[in-house]
Design a protein around this motif. Structure first.
Motif, short mmCIF file in Angstrom:
data_model
loop_
_atom_site.label_atom_id
_atom_site.label_comp_id
_atom_site.label_asym_id
_atom_site.label_seq_id
_atom_site.Cartn_x
_atom_site.Cartn_y
_atom_site.Cartn_z
N ASP A 21 -8.01 -1.19 -3.34
CA ASP A 21 -7.28 -1.40 -3.97
C ASP A 21 -6.41 -2.05 -2.68
O ASP A 21 -5.15 -1.27 -3.44
CB ASP A 21 -6.92 -1.61 -4.84
CG ASP A 21 -6.21 -1.87 -5.75
OD1 ASP A 21 -5.77 -3.43 -5.60
OD2 ASP A 21 -5.65 -1.62 -7.48
N GLU A 22 -6.11 -3.23 -2.56
CA GLU A 22 -5.13 -3.70 -1.47
C GLU A 22 -4.41 -2.36 -0.83
O GLU A 22 -3.19 -2.98 -0.87
CB GLU A 22 -3.49 -4.77 -2.63
CG GLU A 22 -4.67 -5.50 -2.56
CD GLU A 22 -3.20 -6.41 -3.77
OE1 GLU A 22 -2.27 -7.06 -3.25
OE2 GLU A 22 -3.56 -7.55 -4.66
N SER A 53 -7.23 -5.18 -9.84
CA SER A 53 -7.22 -4.42 -9.80
C SER A 53 -8.20 -3.78 -11.25
O SER A 53 -8.77 -2.82 -11.13
CB SER A 53 -6.32 -3.57 -10.29
OG SER A 53 -5.10 -3.64 -9.23
#
Ligand SMILES: Nc1ncnc2c1ncn2[C@@H]1O[C@H](COP(=O)(O)OP(=O)(O)O)[C@@H](O)[C@H]1O
Ligand SMILES: [Mg+2]
Lengths: 242, 275
Positions: free
Chosen positions: A154-155, A48
């Motif tokens: 991000d995921e 991140s």
């Protein structure tokens, strides 16, 4: 292919009174135009942080960040973060509103995107009335509406349950490819990375350093069906275990 | 769609329970008043210092007929509403400043903590000396009692805004002002509503204490004045009216709360069922 984004020798330290955390160490990579790149690494390794650096929200302690002149990044986070006090349409306009670009023309574009990706009848719904997949799609449209050139993901699927996750990730990547965007996806899910991307970068445990890089050379549209899928999976798995 | 028999039964049972509750609530009040009346009529309790429901009613009619009662009620309500509104508005503004500037927030923290625990009514005499024997002083006391709680509650709400939602705004290039208006304020509506609820009660306390100390009008004045001349039925009457006003004010806040609920949607509902 031309390079549209990259980092060179970046390092990042987080500081607090009690300790100093080295999140990233001497990391370098480039991203080509139109490429779908994945970055895998264990949780807490600095993924991140890396995206925050690419988007300009964080400055690296040292090293250089490169984004092609005139190119903009757009973020997509783990949760959709659609605001319950706004309708889907108004949520989709959030980015434009913040950038003070909300006008009739851009509103039309948002309507068009919502229609194109099957959310037309939900425009005036509130987020809680939508399924997880539809919400994630609405979140993507919110980002696409601001017309970014490079998407930072991000995921974005990790908050979904396994069943929906497979279809939503396919769905979202199809949209991204249809819009011809460059994408950098961060994930700790190896199969997701192989299924969606052209290239996978493997990061080590914190501090993140680049361990290895895999070009995913699968011709068929459905990566998961290919016999090579298993091969890549094992290789990346071993790389992460090391 | 037709409900199943079990569902019908369940609904009937719940309805019955609801009527029972209402009946008991009413009965309780009725028996309390009846006992009070009987006891003071038969001399079981001293009529002079305990008054009785009938004497309270008579004095209510008496004071209402010359309009003084309404004047007192109006003054108290007016002071409470002004104190409450200004406490809430100013408190929220201060919370915004403290959210905006972490340094000021840290500097002021010990003072806020002390002020929060301090019984604000202790400051009432000082305020009256400063502002004089007038309504301004009373409103200031009401404001004092509610402002610190508002600041702390609202600031707490602001600070618990989701980090990733803030990141989302930032990722679109949003400014701090936009973070405040798009995420922080809307998402802290539940704590704002909470602050409102606490404030109504506190402003009331402030106003009544203020009126005890100074003023020639208002329910607080009515209580003090009549207790000094031992007109207990008037004192009791004021307390009864205060009860009714408190109930009405609470209701008004509830309506406002529902309005906010509707505007800010299920977020707030979720918050309530969680708590
Ligand atoms: N604001 C911060 N302050 C201090 N440490 C942080 C901060 N943000 C993240 N970290 C630490 O940096 C490391 C990397 O975090 P992150 O980039 O979120 O990892 P990932 O996304 O790969 O799970 C973690 O160990 C985390 O605890
Ligand atoms: Mg992360």
């Amino acid at each position: 292919m031309q390079i549209v984004a990259g980092v060179k020798d970046i390092s990042l330290f987080y500081h607090s009174v009690s300790c100093e955390t080295e999140a990233i160490r001497n990391l370098s990579f480039d991203v080509e135009d139109g490429e779908f790149m994945s970055i895998v690494g264990p949780s807490g390794c600095g993924k991140s942080t890396l995206l925050s650096i690419l988007s300009g929200l964080l400055k690296p302690t040292s090293g250089k960040v490169y984004i092609k002149e005139g190119y903009k990044t757009g973020y997509m986070l783990q949760k959709d973060h659609l605001f319950e006090w706004r309708t889907i349409f108004s949520n989709a306009c959030l980015g434009l509103e913040i950038q003070k670009k909300l006008n009739d023309e851009s509103k039309d574009k948002v309507h068009m995107l919502l229609e194109k990706y099957g959310l037309k009848q939900c425009e005036s719904c509130h987020p809680s009335q939508l399924s997880g997949g539809m919400r994630q799609r609405a979140a993507l449209i919110r980002t696409l509406a601001t017309q970014p050139d490079i998407l930072l993901l991000d995921e974005p699927f990790s908050a979904l349950d396994y069943q929906t996750r497979l279809s939503v990730s396919e769905d979202i990547s199809r949209i991204i490819r249809a819009e011809k965007k460059t994408a950098i996806l961060v994930t700790h899910d190896i199969s997701e990375a192989i299924a969606l991307s052209d290239r996978v970068i493997v990061l080590s445990k914190r501090p993140a350093i680049l361990k290895s890089e895999f070009k995913i050379d699968i011709q068929s549209d459905n990566h998961r069906q290919s016999p090579k899928f298993r091969e890549y999976f094992d290789k990346i798995w071993k790389e992460l275990e090391k | 769609m037709k409900n199943s028999k079990e569902q019908e039964n369940f609904i009937r049972k719940m309805k019955k329970r609801h009527t029972m509750i209402k009946t008991c609530q009413f009965l309780f009040l009725f028996i309390f008043l009846a006992l009070w009346e009987i006891c003071s009529d038969t001399g079981l309790i001293n009529k002079f210092i305990f008054a009785s429901p009938s004497s309270i009613l008579l004095s209510a009619i008496d004071l209402a007929s010359d309009g003084t009662l309404f004047r007192h009620i109006f003054v108290t309500v007016f002071e409470t509403v002004i104190g409450f509104t200004s406490g809430t508005v100013l408190g929220t503004l201060i919370a915004v400043i403290l959210w905006w500037n972490g340094f000021i927030s840290d500097v002021s923290e010990p003072y806020l903590v002390v002020l929060n625990s301090l019984p604000k009514t202790a400051l009432a005499p000082i305020i009256i000396v400063w502002l004089g024997n007038n309504m301004k002083a009373i409103i200031a006391v009401a404001l004092m009692t509610s402002i610190v709680v508002t600041v702390l509650n609202v600031l707490n709400g602001f600070n618990s805004a989701d980090k990733d939602e803030i990141k989302l705004i930032r990722s679109f290039g949003g400014t701090k002002k936009q973070v405040l208006s798009k995420v922080v304020i809307p998402s802290s509506m539940p704590s704002f509503v909470n602050a409102l609820k606490i404030n109504v009660g506190l402003s009331f306390v402030g106003v009544i204490v203020g009126e005890f100390l100074t003023s020639k009008e208002g329910l607080g004045y009515m209580i003090v004045y009549n207790s000094q001349i031992f007109k207990m039925q008037n004192v009791m009457l004021s307390v009864v009216i205060l009860c009714i006003l408190a109930g009405l004010l609470y209701k008004a806040i509830q309506i406002l709360e529902n309005q906010i609920l509707k505007r800010f949607g299920r977020q707030v509902t979720k918050f309530r069922s969680d708590s």
